[in-house]
Design a protein around this motif. Structure first.
Motif, PDB file in Angstrom:
ATOM      1  N   CYS A  21      41.130  26.118  46.231  1.00 32.91           N
ATOM      2  CA  CYS A  21      41.305  27.203  47.209  1.00 32.91           C
ATOM      3  C   CYS A  21      40.452  27.046  48.461  1.00 32.91           C
ATOM      4  N   CYS A  70      34.782  28.437  40.269  1.00 32.86           N
ATOM      5  CA  CYS A  70      35.182  29.170  41.467  1.00 32.86           C
ATOM      6  C   CYS A  70      35.558  30.606  41.083  1.00 32.86           C
ATOM      7  N   GLU A 101      39.396  34.616  45.285  1.00 38.81           N
ATOM      8  CA  GLU A 101      40.774  35.050  45.059  1.00 38.81           C
ATOM      9  C   GLU A 101      41.720  34.246  45.941  1.00 38.81           C
ATOM     10  N   ILE A 102      42.839  33.843  45.361  1.00 42.35           N
ATOM     11  CA  ILE A 102      43.848  33.102  46.095  1.00 42.35           C
ATOM     12  C   ILE A 102      44.894  34.096  46.588  1.00 42.35           C
ATOM     13  N   ARG A 103      45.119  34.094  47.896  1.00 40.53           N
ATOM     14  CA  ARG A 103      46.168  34.955  48.454  1.00 40.53           C
ATOM     15  C   ARG A 103      47.514  34.286  48.254  1.00 40.53           C
ATOM     16  N   ARG A 104      48.471  35.069  47.823  1.00 39.58           N
ATOM     17  CA  ARG A 104      49.810  34.524  47.607  1.00 39.58           C
ATOM     18  C   ARG A 104      50.815  35.409  48.326  1.00 39.58           C
ATOM     19  N   LYS A 117      47.164  39.155  44.488  1.00 40.55           N
ATOM     20  CA  LYS A 117      46.134  38.122  44.537  1.00 40.55           C
ATOM     21  C   LYS A 117      45.810  37.646  43.132  1.00 40.55           C
ATOM     22  N   GLN A 168      42.883  35.296  40.867  1.00 42.26           N
ATOM     23  CA  GLN A 168      41.565  34.695  40.884  1.00 42.26           C
ATOM     24  C   GLN A 168      41.677  33.203  40.598  1.00 42.26           C
ATOM     25  N   CYS A 169      40.900  32.384  41.296  1.00 45.33           N
ATOM     26  CA  CYS A 169      41.010  30.926  41.212  1.00 45.33           C
ATOM     27  C   CYS A 169      40.534  30.389  39.858  1.00 45.33           C
ATOM     28  N   THR A 200      38.756  27.919  38.946  1.00 43.16           N
ATOM     29  CA  THR A 200      38.757  26.465  38.788  1.00 43.16           C
ATOM     30  C   THR A 200      37.367  25.991  38.378  1.00 43.16           C
TER      31      THR A 200
END
Length: 81
Positions: free
Chosen positions: A13, A38, A41-44, A49, A51-52, A54
């Motif tokens: 991200c 990580c 938050e990944i915006r989509r 949203k 949460q990443c 990773t």
């Protein structure tokens, strides 16, 4: 201790993260290992949203590791030499 030199971007991200755990070895050859999780938050588009979460690991050796070790310990007032 100054962990700013160990902050890196998440490969998924792109958020900057500090390590959750790191180890530094000086004898024989300098080596630094750092583990990250990580929490950004990944915006989509058109979806909620997410949460990443990773997990990734970075390993530094040689002169780069020596430089990072000096930066970490110089701010804390602790000398490793």
């Amino acid at each position: 201790m100054n962990l700013n030199s160990l902050k890196t971007k998440c490969p998924v991200c792109g958020a900057k993260n500090a390590p959750i755990m790191f180890s530094a070895e000086i004898g024989g050859g300098a080596k630094v290992e750092a583990n990250y999780i990580c929490s950004a938050e990944i915006r989509r588009f058109c979806r909620p949203k997410k949460q990443c979460k990773t997990r990734y690991k970075i390993e530094l050796t040689g002169q780069t590791a020596e430089r990072v070790i000096k930066e970490i310990y110089s701010e804390g007032g602790t000398e490793y030499e």
